[in-house]
Write a protein that holds these residues in place. Structure first.
Motif, mmCIF file in Angstrom:
data_model
loop_
_atom_site.group_PDB
_atom_site.id
_atom_site.type_symbol
_atom_site.label_atom_id
_atom_site.label_comp_id
_atom_site.label_asym_id
_atom_site.label_seq_id
_atom_site.Cartn_x
_atom_site.Cartn_y
_atom_site.Cartn_z
ATOM 1 N N UNK A 157 0.810 -1.215 0.000
ATOM 2 C CA UNK A 157 0.000 0.000 0.000
ATOM 3 C C UNK A 157 0.841 1.260 0.000
ATOM 4 N N UNK A 158 2.177 1.100 0.136
ATOM 5 C CA UNK A 158 3.024 2.275 0.162
ATOM 6 C C UNK A 158 3.222 2.874 -1.221
ATOM 7 N N UNK A 159 2.977 2.063 -2.285
ATOM 8 C CA UNK A 159 3.130 2.590 -3.632
ATOM 9 C C UNK A 159 1.999 3.563 -3.933
ATOM 10 N N UNK A 160 2.193 4.383 -4.958
ATOM 11 C CA UNK A 160 1.211 5.410 -5.271
ATOM 12 C C UNK A 160 -0.102 4.794 -5.743
ATOM 13 N N UNK A 161 -0.036 3.710 -6.476
ATOM 14 C CA UNK A 161 -1.257 3.138 -7.028
ATOM 15 C C UNK A 161 -1.170 1.611 -6.999
ATOM 16 N N UNK A 162 -2.212 0.978 -6.461
ATOM 17 C CA UNK A 162 -2.265 -0.472 -6.426
ATOM 18 C C UNK A 162 -3.336 -0.923 -7.411
ATOM 19 N N UNK A 163 -2.949 -1.750 -8.380
ATOM 20 C CA UNK A 163 -3.897 -2.247 -9.365
ATOM 21 C C UNK A 163 -4.512 -3.544 -8.858
ATOM 22 N N UNK A 164 -5.823 -3.608 -8.896
ATOM 23 C CA UNK A 164 -6.548 -4.804 -8.469
ATOM 24 C C UNK A 164 -7.491 -5.251 -9.580
ATOM 25 N N UNK A 165 -7.813 -6.525 -9.542
ATOM 26 C CA UNK A 165 -8.873 -7.031 -10.409
ATOM 27 C C UNK A 165 -9.359 -8.366 -9.867
ATOM 28 N N UNK A 166 -10.580 -8.711 -10.275
ATOM 29 C CA UNK A 166 -11.154 -9.999 -9.905
ATOM 30 C C UNK A 166 -10.682 -11.035 -10.908
ATOM 31 N N UNK A 167 -10.227 -12.187 -10.422
ATOM 32 C CA UNK A 167 -9.691 -13.219 -11.313
ATOM 33 C C UNK A 167 -9.885 -14.590 -10.691
ATOM 34 N N UNK A 168 -9.793 -15.594 -11.542
ATOM 35 C CA UNK A 168 -9.732 -16.975 -11.075
ATOM 36 C C UNK A 168 -8.271 -17.364 -10.981
ATOM 37 N N UNK A 169 -7.853 -17.777 -9.795
ATOM 38 C CA UNK A 169 -6.451 -18.132 -9.559
ATOM 39 C C UNK A 169 -6.351 -19.651 -9.427
ATOM 40 N N UNK A 170 -5.425 -20.219 -10.164
ATOM 41 C CA UNK A 170 -5.217 -21.666 -10.152
ATOM 42 C C UNK A 170 -3.789 -21.973 -9.722
ATOM 43 N N UNK A 171 -3.655 -22.834 -8.727
ATOM 44 C CA UNK A 171 -2.342 -23.302 -8.285
ATOM 45 C C UNK A 171 -2.251 -24.801 -8.558
ATOM 46 N N UNK A 172 -1.128 -25.220 -9.108
ATOM 47 C CA UNK A 172 -0.944 -26.638 -9.435
ATOM 48 C C UNK A 172 0.459 -27.071 -9.067
ATOM 49 N N UNK A 173 0.603 -28.317 -8.640
ATOM 50 C CA UNK A 173 1.939 -28.862 -8.428
ATOM 51 C C UNK A 173 1.945 -30.339 -8.774
ATOM 52 N N UNK A 174 3.140 -30.907 -8.826
ATOM 53 C CA UNK A 174 3.318 -32.320 -9.138
ATOM 54 C C UNK A 174 3.358 -33.095 -7.828
ATOM 55 N N UNK A 175 2.417 -34.003 -7.639
ATOM 56 C CA UNK A 175 2.406 -34.829 -6.429
ATOM 57 C C UNK A 175 3.616 -35.760 -6.430
ATOM 58 N N UNK A 176 4.294 -35.864 -5.289
ATOM 59 C CA UNK A 176 5.447 -36.753 -5.194
ATOM 60 C C UNK A 176 6.621 -36.339 -6.054
ATOM 61 N N UNK B 176 -3.119 -17.079 -2.041
ATOM 62 C CA UNK B 176 -2.834 -17.961 -0.908
ATOM 63 C C UNK B 176 -3.897 -19.044 -0.772
ATOM 64 N N UNK B 177 -5.180 -18.676 -0.962
ATOM 65 C CA UNK B 177 -6.263 -19.648 -0.830
ATOM 66 C C UNK B 177 -6.160 -20.714 -1.914
ATOM 67 N N UNK B 178 -5.882 -20.304 -3.148
ATOM 68 C CA UNK B 178 -5.733 -21.282 -4.228
ATOM 69 C C UNK B 178 -4.625 -22.279 -3.913
ATOM 70 N N UNK B 179 -3.498 -21.770 -3.385
ATOM 71 C CA UNK B 179 -2.378 -22.650 -3.047
ATOM 72 C C UNK B 179 -2.751 -23.611 -1.926
ATOM 73 N N UNK B 180 -3.517 -23.137 -0.923
ATOM 74 C CA UNK B 180 -3.921 -24.009 0.184
ATOM 75 C C UNK B 180 -4.919 -25.064 -0.286
ATOM 76 N N UNK B 181 -5.804 -24.693 -1.208
ATOM 77 C CA UNK B 181 -6.741 -25.671 -1.759
ATOM 78 C C UNK B 181 -5.997 -26.737 -2.555
#
Length: 611
Positions: free
Chosen positions: A15-34, A135-140
């Motif tokens: 929040x210290x920067x002059x302008x914070x850009x936001x938008x609504x998006x679908x976030x997907x996190x994926x990893x390789x099991x094992x 963070x939520x996508x990664x935890x899911x």
């Protein structure tokens, strides 16, 4: 895949920067099991496979569904999509393609992704993204099964009805570093579930259980490698006999057949199965039947470490095929307690080829029984009778007839109400008693006798048979269910509640859980715990409409002075052709006058006719 808060910029920095850009998006996190295991096994080969997958599958699908890879790690990626629908399409396409590619590969050679999806507000910083949605996508993703997709409630609301997919409700999950529990859903990517339609489906709660204080085991459905779907009954039969054999050893805590079979056809991590069912060991295996030969492979896995502690392979002529389940069960027990080996080997040797052919028909009959349709019930009866024609001493076949006749009546698989009820009751009792005469240690025969007696005004004898079933096999979930039914009718709701809770613990994913929850609701109602009874009845009805749960819910609402809700619920009950229509019908099986008055008062307030 680690997208922990410690890896993100602080809120003050953002929040210290002059302008914070936001938008609504679908976030997907994926990893390789094992991933570490795969790299340790063959580093160069694993990297080559991942690069090939990126080129031939991941990137083309990403382009099709307009996804943007934000960042990658050695074992995963973070992706932004414009909509949850695009993210869902990409995830399903990738997981189904991976399942096809992994077909036939050993478990330790499969590359399997875990995927988490959430829809929320993100913060844009050049080409990177931050915020709770990430963070939520990664935890899911972290709670998804290998080969699975776990999504948030926000994502599921946007996906339902828009993808040809079903969803399993995982309930509220406590996610690391997320302040409040979040409701999560599992997307069912298998093609069979997709064919069922796009409606959301509810599953048994994904509760995690502590390990019991004695050796605990779940036998997963063995895989049919014969290439013929019609051989499923043979493979399922072997697994069922293993579960039965293991359950007879009282120092085992054994998960019931129906909960184990809820994993059929699914790619699962054995350690996740251990956590979900609360067991220390999982038995896994496969059956390949070709001509007159059969090969069975099996391994016992320690779910706390994922390591195999025992494995074996059996090559037999088909005439010997039906002793395999006994040998496998015996060997598993031998790994824990050597003293059982002699008796079990001798029991297996006493079986004759004629009995094995009869058991073939019995296994096929049980497969039809578990389909719960009128047509399959008829086919099941035919199979059981064929088994008896070949071996009139096969007690299990008589039990199969009794169970099928009872289920046909209880779940209204035949048209009309109480048609030839007296005749059917007599047939059920005759078949079950024939089984007991042949095998006095048959817990299944005692169970079905108990249920039939409880529904025919002999609750005292029903309780005796239910307790006898449990004495014969203390891990027999159906025995506890029968005890709960009989105890409720007899005026022993505390005993009924204890029994049904034990049944639910032994088989937490049972396909008949709607009936079990209805009995639990009834016990709570008789204990005058009306709010809990109403909640449990709603859980039952969430699985499938059932007259017992509907009746308990209407009466509970009335006692809670929720009269409008009580009358609406009663209206549903009276509109069904598969339910009681008067208070006199409802209270008839209950022996204690206090219980009769309790139901009479609640249902009268709800508006049910007395006669």
């Amino acid at each position: 895949m680690l997208y922990c808060p410690s890896n993100l910029p602080s809120w003050e920095a953002l929040v210290s920067s002059e302008r914070v850009e936001r938008r609504l998006a679908a976030v997907l996190a994926a990893d390789v099991a094992g991933y570490s295991r795969l790299m340790g096994r063959e580093e160069e080969g694993t990297l080559a496979q991942l690069k090939s997958l990126r080129k031939t599958l991941i990137d083309p699908a990403m382009a099709e569904y307009r996804g943007r890879i934000v960042k990658t790690t050695g074992d995963g990626m973070l992706v932004e999509f414009a909509s949850a629908v695009d993210a869902g399409h990409w995830a399903v396409e990738v997981q189904r393609s991976m399942a096809d590619r992994n077909t036939g590969l050993p478990q330790d050679q499969r590359i399997e992704f875990r995927i988490g999806v959430h829809v929320g507000d993100i913060i844009i910083d050049e080409d990177d993204i931050f915020g709770d949605a990430v963070n939520i996508a990664a935890r899911l993703e972290g709670i998804a099964e290998p080969g699975g997709i776990c999504i948030s409630d926000d994502a599921q609301r946007q996906l339902r009805g828009k993808l040809d997919i079903c969803f399993d409700d995982l309930g509220f999950q406590s996610l690391k570093n997320i302040a409040e529990p979040m409701r999560a859903w599992r997307m069912r990517v298998d093609k069979i579930s997709a064919a069922a339609g796009s409606k959301s489906v509810s599953a048994a709660p994904s509760q995690l259980f502590a390990l019991p204080d004695k050796p605990s085991i779940a036998a997963l459905p063995f895989r049919n490698l014969s290439g013929e779907l019609e051989q499923d009954y043979f493979t399922d039969g072997i697994t069922e006999d293993i579960i039965t054999a293991l359950s007879k050893w009282r120092w085992f805590f054994v998960i019931a057949r129906n909960s184990s079979f809820s994993y059929k056809g699914r790619q699962v991590d054995i350690r996740d199965v251990g956590r979900q069912l609360g067991v220390h060991y999982v038995l896994d295996g496969s059956v390949r039947r070709a001509g007159s030969r059969v090969r069975v492979t099996a391994q016992l896995v320690d779910t706390t470490t994922g390591t195999s502690i025992w494995a074996d392979r059996y090559d037999r002529d088909l005439t010997d095929g039906f002793v395999i389940q006994d040998e496998v069960a015996q060997d598993v027990a031998t790994a824990i307690e050597p003293a059982v080996s002699k008796a079990e080997i001798e029991r297996a040797r006493r079986k004759t080829p004629e009995q094995m052919v009869a058991r073939d028909h019995y296994f096929r009959g049980m497969w039809h029984f578990h389909q719960f349709s009128k047509e399959d019930a008829q086919k099941a009866i035919v199979c059981f009778n064929l088994a008896i024609e070949l071996d009139h001493t096969l007690a299990d076949a008589y039990v199969g007839i009794a169970r099928t006749l009872f289920s046909t009546r209880a779940y209204r698989l035949s048209p009309g109400r109480d048609v030839n009820a007296h005749k059917v009751n007599a047939q059920i009792a005759s078949a079950a008693k024939s089984a007991l005469a042949l095998d006095p240690s048959s817990a299944s025969a005692c169970y079905i006798l108990a249920l039939n007696l409880a529904h025919n005004d002999d609750c005292e004898t029903a309780v005796k048979f239910a307790r006898r079933a449990i004495e014969l096999n203390e891990n027999f979930a159906l025995g506890y269910f029968a005890l709960a039914v009989a105890s409720n009718f007899l005026g022993l709701p505390r005993e009924a509640l204890t029994a049904i809770d034990r049944a639910l613990r032994l088989s937490p994913n049972d396909p008949q859980i709607f009936a079990w929850l209805a009995q639990r609701a009834s016990a709570l109602y008789l204990l005058r715990r009306y709010a809990e009874a109403a909640e449990t009845a709603r859980q039952s009805l969430g699985q499938r409409w059932f007259h017992t749960a509907c009746r308990v819910l209407a009466a509970s609402y009335a006692h809670l002075d929720m009269i409008d809700s009580a009358r609406r619920t009663l209206s549903d009950l009276l509109a069904s052709e598969h339910s009681e229509k008067t208070i006199a019908e409802v209270i008839r099986p209950f022996k204690r006058e206090d219980d009769r008055n309790n139901y009479r008062e609640g249902l009268l307030k709800a508006g049910m006719p007395q006669q």
